[in-house]
Scaffold this motif. Structure first.
Motif, PDB file in Angstrom:
ATOM      1  N   GLY A  39       0.773  -1.234   0.000  1.00 50.70           N
ATOM      2  CA  GLY A  39       0.000   0.000   0.000  1.00 50.70           C
ATOM      3  C   GLY A  39       0.801   1.279   0.000  1.00 50.70           C
ATOM      4  O   GLY A  39       0.243   2.348  -0.221  1.00 50.70           O
ATOM      5  N   GLY A  40       2.110   1.207   0.230  1.00 51.05           N
ATOM      6  CA  GLY A  40       2.942   2.403   0.200  1.00 51.05           C
ATOM      7  C   GLY A  40       3.445   2.695  -1.203  1.00 51.05           C
ATOM      8  O   GLY A  40       3.215   1.937  -2.144  1.00 51.05           O
ATOM      9  N   SER A  41       4.166   3.806  -1.351  1.00 46.70           N
ATOM     10  CA  SER A  41       4.636   4.198  -2.678  1.00 46.70           C
ATOM     11  C   SER A  41       5.662   3.217  -3.230  1.00 46.70           C
ATOM     12  O   SER A  41       5.684   2.948  -4.437  1.00 46.70           O
ATOM     13  CB  SER A  41       5.232   5.608  -2.633  1.00 46.70           C
ATOM     14  OG  SER A  41       6.389   5.666  -1.824  1.00 46.70           O
ATOM     15  N   SER A  44       3.848   0.331  -4.559  1.00 45.56           N
ATOM     16  CA  SER A  44       3.129   0.717  -5.780  1.00 45.56           C
ATOM     17  C   SER A  44       4.067   0.756  -6.980  1.00 45.56           C
ATOM     18  O   SER A  44       3.702   0.315  -8.083  1.00 45.56           O
ATOM     19  CB  SER A  44       2.477   2.096  -5.590  1.00 45.56           C
ATOM     20  OG  SER A  44       1.491   2.046  -4.583  1.00 45.56           O
ATOM     21  N   THR A 156       6.366   7.032   7.368  1.00 47.81           N
ATOM     22  CA  THR A 156       6.610   5.668   6.915  1.00 47.81           C
ATOM     23  C   THR A 156       7.723   4.993   7.708  1.00 47.81           C
ATOM     24  O   THR A 156       8.190   3.918   7.338  1.00 47.81           O
ATOM     25  CB  THR A 156       6.952   5.639   5.414  1.00 47.81           C
ATOM     26  OG1 THR A 156       8.022   6.553   5.155  1.00 47.81           O
ATOM     27  CG2 THR A 156       5.752   6.039   4.592  1.00 47.81           C
ATOM     28  N   SER A 184       4.846   1.028   6.858  1.00 51.09           N
ATOM     29  CA  SER A 184       4.651   1.303   5.432  1.00 51.09           C
ATOM     30  C   SER A 184       3.846   2.573   5.279  1.00 51.09           C
ATOM     31  O   SER A 184       3.143   3.001   6.195  1.00 51.09           O
ATOM     32  CB  SER A 184       3.927   0.141   4.735  1.00 51.09           C
ATOM     33  OG  SER A 184       2.541   0.155   5.050  1.00 51.09           O
ATOM     34  N   GLY A 186       1.322   2.813   3.377  1.00 55.19           N
ATOM     35  CA  GLY A 186      -0.084   2.437   3.351  1.00 55.19           C
ATOM     36  C   GLY A 186      -0.709   2.450   4.733  1.00 55.19           C
ATOM     37  O   GLY A 186      -1.821   2.958   4.933  1.00 55.19           O
ATOM     38  N   ASN A 190      -3.531   5.216   6.012  1.00 53.91           N
ATOM     39  CA  ASN A 190      -4.813   4.691   6.498  1.00 53.91           C
ATOM     40  C   ASN A 190      -5.163   5.282   7.852  1.00 53.91           C
ATOM     41  O   ASN A 190      -6.321   5.650   8.111  1.00 53.91           O
ATOM     42  CB  ASN A 190      -4.770   3.167   6.587  1.00 53.91           C
ATOM     43  CG  ASN A 190      -4.824   2.490   5.239  1.00 53.91           C
ATOM     44  OD1 ASN A 190      -5.189   3.114   4.246  1.00 53.91           O
ATOM     45  ND2 ASN A 190      -4.451   1.218   5.190  1.00 53.91           N
ATOM     46  N   LEU A 206       2.352   9.022  -2.780  1.00 52.00           N
ATOM     47  CA  LEU A 206       1.500   8.285  -1.850  1.00 52.00           C
ATOM     48  C   LEU A 206       0.248   9.068  -1.491  1.00 52.00           C
ATOM     49  O   LEU A 206      -0.854   8.508  -1.401  1.00 52.00           O
ATOM     50  CB  LEU A 206       2.291   7.962  -0.579  1.00 52.00           C
ATOM     51  CG  LEU A 206       1.519   7.374   0.604  1.00 52.00           C
ATOM     52  CD1 LEU A 206       0.997   5.985   0.262  1.00 52.00           C
ATOM     53  CD2 LEU A 206       2.408   7.314   1.840  1.00 52.00           C
TER      54      LEU A 206
END
Length: 322
Positions: A39-41, A44, A156, A184, A186, A190, A206
């Motif tokens: 879910g993090g950059s 991705s 992060t 992370s 993500g 969240n 992100l």
């Protein structure tokens, strides 16, 4: 004459035996280790390039998330892997702070991993949930001065450039804010969207999907000028914090001793994949990232500078791992 012929024959046989091994490194399963959670950059970027790499390398490409200790757990897995072209590390800016952050790192970031490519980067940005009482970074500063340590922010992880940038900003502003590190991007975003932290710092890559969707409101960006998709958000310099530029970056490394032909082939496959219109558009427009697509040698030079620059700040601030 017989001796020369025999040597030539042995050399040819060795080449034939080596060729299948080299081919297998590029036709079996390749894993890209991402030393952060999904879910993090970084995750991705790895998943964006995987289909193109699979096509160009003739191999099944798997992304493996191995998070923890500022990315050192996943990086150590790659550092100890066989240098056969089947294991690669796609990592984040905190990779440069591992020597300063960890008391006894399990590997040497400069000696045990070979540089492959500096992919590029994205300016850091700070954002908050829309119902939080902050419209600008000036509001954050005022709240933190009124109630020291009461304002929290996620990142992060300890030792990331985002974390270090917030330490520098707090020092310049004369405030105390509470850092909440995540494994992370993500997870961090969240919790920011859920309101569990007052704000978060992460790469624009992100944050932008959440900003565009309305679940986060931008407060500040750390680029040299405003990004087109954050045109109404001040840069750090505009907000009264000059010299505070900070960019999250991604790079690829291989286990030490990986043959140059495999490193160069991966470098070429990455460059071709990220030069395709779809991937380039996702990176440069959707995520507002700056593509570098360096050579292995250029990546090594860049990384050495990052180790020196940010490692000094980690030591000065006495930052400890997560």
């Amino acid at each position: 004459m017989t001796q020369i012929t025999r040597r030539a024959g042995l050399g040819a046989m060795a080449a034939l035996l080596a060729a299948p091994n080299l081919a297998r490194a590029q036709t079996s399963t390749i894993r890209i280790v991402v030393p952060f959670g999904p879910g993090g950059s970084t995750d991705s970027v790895a998943r964006l390039v995987s289909p193109g790499l699979q096509q160009r390398l003739g191999a099944t490409v798997l992304v493996e998330n191995r998070s923890g200790a500022a990315g050192s757990i996943g990086a150590d897995i790659v550092a100890k892997a066989r240098p056969d072209g089947q294991t690669w590390l796609l990592t984040f800016d905190s990779h440069a702070t591992i020597p300063a952050l960890l008391r006894n790192p399990p590997f040497d970031v400069l000696k045990d991993l070979d540089p492959v490519m500096h992919i590029g980067g994205s300016p850091y940005a700070v954002a908050t949930r829309p119902d939080k009482p902050f419209q600008t970074m000036a509001d954050v500063v005022a709240a933190a001065k009124a109630r020291p340590d009461a304002v929290s922010y996620g990142s992060t992880g300890n030792g990331t450039i985002g974390h270090l940038s917030m330490i520098r900003l707090a020092e310049k502003a004369g405030i105390r804010i509470t850092h909440v590190p995540y494994r992370s991007g993500g997870l961090a975003v969240n919790d920011a969207v859920a309101g569990h932290v007052d704000m978060m710092i992460g790469s624009a890559a992100l944050m932008l999907p959440h900003i565009s969707g309305g679940s986060l409101r931008p407060l500040l960006q750390f680029g040299p000028q405003r990004l087109s998709r954050l045109a109404d958000t001040q840069t750090a310099a505009e907000a009264g914090f000059p010299g505070m530029e900070a960019e999250a970056w991604w790079a690829v490394f291989a286990p030490r001793g990986t043959p140059a032909e495999l490193v160069n082939r991966m470098n070429t496959a990455l460059r071709e994949t990220l030069s395709e219109e779809r991937a380039r558009t996702v990176m440069t427009e959707t995520q507002q990232a700056r593509l570098v697509l360096s050579s292995p040698a250029e990546c090594g030079t860049f990384f050495q500078g990052q180790v020196e620059t940010w490692g000094a700040l980690v030591r000065a601030a006495n930052i400890q791992p997560d």
